[in-house]
Design a protein around this motif. Structure first.
Motif: not given
Ligand SMILES: N[C@H](CCC[C@H](N)C(=O)O)C(=O)O
Length: 275
Positions: A84, A86, A89
Motif C-alpha cells: 500500500s 502510506m 493511523n
Molecule cells: N487504504 C489506503 C492506505 C491506508 C490509509 C489509512 N489506513 C490511513 O490511516 O492513512 C490506500 O490504499 O491508499
C-alpha cells in the motif's frame, strides 16, 4: 493457537507472535520482523491474516523491520494483502509499537513507503503525533478536492453524513472510470461544532473504515483551501472511531509541518502459525 493452513503437517510451519493495535478504530496487525522471520511477499497469506473471520482481522498489516540510518522501517499492506501507499493511523500505531518494544523512547525518525517520518509519543505510549509529507498540489474533480497525503484522497463536502450510505456511494466513486485503475480513498466531510465529521471508504480495504489518517489529513488541508484559510492551522476531526487532530502551516500554495495526532492503542497480542 490459530492454524491457518490445512496442509499443516506438510509445510514448514512458523509460529509468529503478533500484536493488534487500533488508532481511532482503524485497526492493524503488527509483527516485529527485525529478524526477518516472516516472508511477507505473499498476498494470499496477508489477506487471510487480515480476514475478520478466518484470520486475526484488520484494516491492514504491517511489519517493523531494521533499516540503516533509521530507528526502524514500516512495511505496510492493505487488508487485500497488496502493498500500500502510506497509512497515517498505521504510522501512529507502529510508533507506539516501537516504544512498546523498547526500540524508541519519546521521539523517532523511521522510514515508510513515502519516505522518512518524524514522530513524538507521550510517556504513556498511547498518544502519537506523526509528521506527514508536505503537500503542494490540490486539484478539483467537479466540487470535490483530490490530493495525496502519502495516499491518494478524494474529499467531498456533504450533509446528512451520519445517515449516508458511505459504502455504496464511496465504492461507486472509487470504481468510476477516473479512479478504477489506480484506486483512491473517498472521504465525505461535514462541518461540526469543533471542526469536521469525516467518514472514509478506503481503497484496499474496499469498505468504510472507522478512521483513515491520511484521509483526515487530506480533509483538513482541503478545507483550509476551501475556506481560503492560511497560517498555522489546527483542525479537530471526529471519525466513527474517535477523535483525531491535524496541525499544519499553509501559505496559500504549500502545506508544511503537517502533524496527524491521536490515540494508538494495543488491543491484544497472540501467536499464530503460518506456512
Ligand atoms: N487504504 C489506503 C492506505 C491506508 C490509509 C489509512 N489506513 C490511513 O490511516 O492513512 C490506500 O490504499 O491508499
Amino acid at each position: 493457537m490459530v492454524i491457518l493452513n490445512a496442509e499443516y503437517y506438510l509445510k514448514n510451519i512458523v509460529k509468529v507472535h503478533f500484536y493488534k493495535y487500533q488508532g481511532a478504530g482503524n485497526d492493524f496487525i503488527l509483527i516485529d520482523n527485525r529478524k526477518n522471520i516472516v516472508n511477507h511477499n505473499d498476498p494470499q497469506l496477508l489477506e487471510r491474516l487480515c480476514d475478520r473471520r478466518f484470520g486475526i482481522g484488520g484494516d491492514g498489516i504491517m511489519f517493523l523491520q531494521k533499516k540503516e540510518g533509521f530507528d526502524f522501517e514500516m512495511v505496510y499492506y492493505n487488508a487485500d494483502g497488496q502493498p500500500s501507499s502510506m497509512c497515517g493511523n498505521g504510522g501512529r500505531c507502529i510508533v507506539a509499537f516501537a516504544k512498546f518494544l523498547g526500540v524508541i523512547d519519546s521521539e523517532t525518525e523511521f522510514l515508510a513507503v513515502d519516505g522518512p517520518h518524524y514522530a513524538k509519543i507521550t510517556a504513556s505510549g498511547d498518544w502519537v503525533s506523526l509528521q506527514m509529507i508536505d503537500v503542494n498540489s490540490i486539484t478539483s474533480d467537479a466540487d470535490a478536492y483530490v490530493l495525496n497525503t502519502g495516499s491518494p484522497h478524494y474529499v467531498q463536502l456533504t450533509d446528512g453524513l451520519k445517515d449516508k450510505d458511505v459504502y455504496h456511494e464511496g465504492s461507486a466513486i472509487r470504481n468510476n472510470d477516473t479512479y478504477r485503475a489506480e484506486g483512491i480513498n473517498i472521504n465525505f466531510v461535514e462541518p461540526n461544532d469543533e471542526g469536521y465529521f469525516v467518514r472514509t471508504f478506503e481503497r484496499g480495504v474496499e469498505d468504510e473504515t472507522f478512521a483513515c489518517g491520511t484521509g483526515v489529513t487530506a480533509v483538513a488541508l482541503a478545507m483550509a483551501k476551501h475556506q481560503n484559510q492560511t497560517g498555522h492551522i489546527t483542525t479537530p476531526i471526529k471519525v466513527l472511531g474517535g477523535d483525531l487532530n491535524i496541525r499544519f502551516n499553509y501559505d496559500g500554495e504549500l502545506f508544511t509541518n503537517i502533524f496527524l495526532e491521536g490515540p494508538a492503542v494495543l488491543v491484544f497480542e497472540g501467536d499464530i502459525e503460518i506456512a
